[in-house]
Design a protein around this motif. Structure first.
Motif, PDB file in Angstrom:
ATOM      1  N   GLN A 152       0.825  -1.210   0.000  1.00 42.43           N
ATOM      2  CA  GLN A 152       0.000   0.000   0.000  1.00 42.43           C
ATOM      3  C   GLN A 152       0.863   1.265   0.000  1.00 42.43           C
ATOM      4  OE1 GLN A 152      -3.317   0.368  -0.436  1.00 42.43           O
ATOM      5  NE2 GLN A 152      -3.284  -1.851  -0.800  1.00 42.43           N
ATOM      6  N   ILE A 155       1.704   2.011  -3.566  1.00 35.94           N
ATOM      7  CA  ILE A 155       0.576   2.643  -4.256  1.00 35.94           C
ATOM      8  C   ILE A 155       0.494   4.128  -3.900  1.00 35.94           C
ATOM      9  CG2 ILE A 155      -1.944   2.682  -4.454  1.00 35.94           C
ATOM     10  CD1 ILE A 155      -1.844  -0.386  -4.004  1.00 35.94           C
ATOM     11  N   LYS A 156       0.634   4.463  -2.628  1.00 32.88           N
ATOM     12  CA  LYS A 156       0.586   5.864  -2.194  1.00 32.88           C
ATOM     13  C   LYS A 156       1.731   6.667  -2.795  1.00 32.88           C
ATOM     14  CE  LYS A 156      -1.810   5.132   2.204  1.00 32.88           C
ATOM     15  NZ  LYS A 156      -1.701   5.188   3.692  1.00 32.88           N
ATOM     16  N   CYS A 159       1.085   7.508  -6.395  1.00 33.01           N
ATOM     17  CA  CYS A 159      -0.102   8.337  -6.616  1.00 33.01           C
ATOM     18  C   CYS A 159       0.156   9.791  -6.208  1.00 33.01           C
ATOM     19  CB  CYS A 159      -1.287   7.789  -5.816  1.00 33.01           C
ATOM     20  SG  CYS A 159      -2.004   6.284  -6.500  1.00 33.01           S
ATOM     21  N   GLN A 184      -4.140  -0.389  -9.792  1.00 28.24           N
ATOM     22  CA  GLN A 184      -4.663   0.433  -8.698  1.00 28.24           C
ATOM     23  C   GLN A 184      -4.124   1.860  -8.773  1.00 28.24           C
ATOM     24  OE1 GLN A 184      -5.073  -1.268  -4.632  1.00 28.24           O
ATOM     25  NE2 GLN A 184      -4.097  -3.091  -5.514  1.00 28.24           N
ATOM     26  N   ILE A 185      -2.844   1.981  -9.103  1.00 30.62           N
ATOM     27  CA  ILE A 185      -2.228   3.310  -9.222  1.00 30.62           C
ATOM     28  C   ILE A 185      -2.867   4.082 -10.365  1.00 30.62           C
ATOM     29  CG2 ILE A 185      -0.083   4.530  -9.797  1.00 30.62           C
ATOM     30  CD1 ILE A 185       1.389   2.162  -8.371  1.00 30.62           C
ATOM     31  N   SER A 187      -5.807   3.638 -11.663  1.00 36.03           N
ATOM     32  CA  SER A 187      -7.198   3.942 -11.312  1.00 36.03           C
ATOM     33  C   SER A 187      -7.281   5.148 -10.382  1.00 36.03           C
ATOM     34  CB  SER A 187      -7.853   2.729 -10.647  1.00 36.03           C
ATOM     35  OG  SER A 187      -7.935   1.655 -11.546  1.00 36.03           O
ATOM     36  N   LYS A 188      -6.382   5.210  -9.404  1.00 36.43           N
ATOM     37  CA  LYS A 188      -6.390   6.325  -8.454  1.00 36.43           C
ATOM     38  C   LYS A 188      -5.948   7.632  -9.108  1.00 36.43           C
ATOM     39  CE  LYS A 188      -5.676   3.547  -4.279  1.00 36.43           C
ATOM     40  NZ  LYS A 188      -6.912   3.948  -3.575  1.00 36.43           N
ATOM     41  N   ARG A 189      -5.056   7.521 -10.099  1.00 36.22           N
ATOM     42  CA  ARG A 189      -4.568   8.713 -10.779  1.00 36.22           C
ATOM     43  C   ARG A 189      -5.518   9.172 -11.895  1.00 36.22           C
ATOM     44  NH1 ARG A 189       0.615  10.233  -9.616  1.00 36.22           N
ATOM     45  NH2 ARG A 189       0.525  11.590 -11.425  1.00 36.22           N
ATOM     46  N   TYR A 190      -6.443   8.340 -12.276  1.00 31.77           N
ATOM     47  CA  TYR A 190      -7.342   8.620 -13.398  1.00 31.77           C
ATOM     48  C   TYR A 190      -8.040   9.974 -13.228  1.00 31.77           C
ATOM     49  CZ  TYR A 190     -11.293   8.073 -16.623  1.00 31.77           C
ATOM     50  OH  TYR A 190     -12.240   8.259 -17.605  1.00 31.77           O
ATOM     51  N   GLN A 192      -6.917  12.612 -12.293  1.00 32.29           N
ATOM     52  CA  GLN A 192      -6.402  13.359 -11.143  1.00 32.29           C
ATOM     53  C   GLN A 192      -4.916  13.679 -11.290  1.00 32.29           C
ATOM     54  OE1 GLN A 192      -8.488  14.368  -8.654  1.00 32.29           O
ATOM     55  NE2 GLN A 192     -10.155  13.393  -9.792  1.00 32.29           N
ATOM     56  N   ARG A 222      -8.495   3.582 -19.061  1.00 30.88           N
ATOM     57  CA  ARG A 222      -8.257   4.746 -18.199  1.00 30.88           C
ATOM     58  C   ARG A 222      -7.090   5.590 -18.706  1.00 30.88           C
ATOM     59  NH1 ARG A 222     -10.606   0.794 -15.683  1.00 30.88           N
ATOM     60  NH2 ARG A 222     -11.904   1.099 -13.814  1.00 30.88           N
TER      61      ARG A 222
END
Length: 253
Positions: A152, A155-156, A159, A184-185, A187-190, A192, A222
């Motif tokens: 995790q 991932i942080k 991001c 996951q990275i 998706s979180k950056r999508y 943003q 994405r």
């Protein structure tokens, strides 16, 4: 006024650049008969420029760029498939503010990494943060982090910056850990956070890279939604240099 007292006050303000050279600044001002307002403007400008240079240096170090290059040294004449106007548009950094992506596709040696680094460096000079990593190093980092129970944190980390630069996607296959972690990275950056990606594989081959057609399709959905793709079709710069040095027969491509 005692310059020692002046230096003390400047240090209290955190004006280290000005505090190191008050005598020179005062002497130049006196010689050139500079007005108070002009002297104050010069003082402020030099201090601000110094602080900005220090901050840029910090951002470059944190970005982990393997080297620093600017677009001014790129030989567009050798890569006619590239539209220089589109590259210059990317260098404005508007894509960063909109959370968009830049994808550089092409065979080895055509300048993908160079362009990615020069775009990242331009963004750093504009005050943005960036983080560079090769796909292979990302895979290794994921394996190490997983053993330590820190996936995790990976991932942080990826991001967080304004721009994530991932280089050399396609040279090594992602595994069952790194592929979903990257998803996951992404998706979180999508919409943003911006990304700059380089790959030697076309989009239709990304299923093989990530070992899962469904996952690759979801990633591309994405990535490509808000993006600019540069498909470079020229020859290799490295091969050209070898030919010039007489290390490679001119008829071999």
């Amino acid at each position: 006024m005692n310059t020692e007292l002046l230096v003390e006050r400047l240090k209290q303000l955190g004006w280290s650049y000005t505090a190191d050279q008050p005598d020179g600044l005062l002497e130049d001002s006196s010689k050139n008969n500079v007005s108070y307002s002009e002297f104050l403007y010069t003082l402020l400008s030099k201090e601000i420029e110094y602080k900005e240079a220090i901050e840029l240096e910090k951002r470059i170090k944190k970005s982990r760029l393997p080297y620093v290059k600017t677009i001014h040294d790129f030989d567009f004449s050798f890569q006619p498939s590239l539209d220089q106007k589109r590259i210059n548009e990317a260098l404005t950094g508007r894509y960063i503010h909109h959370g968009e992506n830049i994808i550089l596709l092409g065979p080895p040696g055509v300048g993908k990494t160079y362009l990615a680094i020069s775009m990242a460096f331009e963004a750093l000079t504009q005050g943005h943060t960036a983080l560079f990593i090769t796909a292979n190093d990302f895979i290794s980092e994921c394996r190490k982090a997983n053993k330590e129970g820190l996936i995790q944190r990976i991932i942080k980390r990826y991001c967080r910056p304004d721009i994530l630069i991932m280089d050399e996607i396609g040279y090594f296959s992602f595994d069952e850990l790194s592929a979903p972690t990257l998803f996951q990275i992404i998706s979180k950056r999508y919409e943003q956070g911006a990304m700059i990606l380089t790959s030697n594989k076309s989009y239709v081959e990304w299923g093989k890279i990530f070992g899962d057609d469904v996952l690759a399709t979801a990633m591309l959905d994405r990535i490509v939604h808000h993006s600019t793709t540069f498909n470079i079709k020229g020859d290799s710069y490295r091969l050209r240099e070898k030919k010039k040095a007489g290390l490679q027969p001119a008829n071999i491509r």
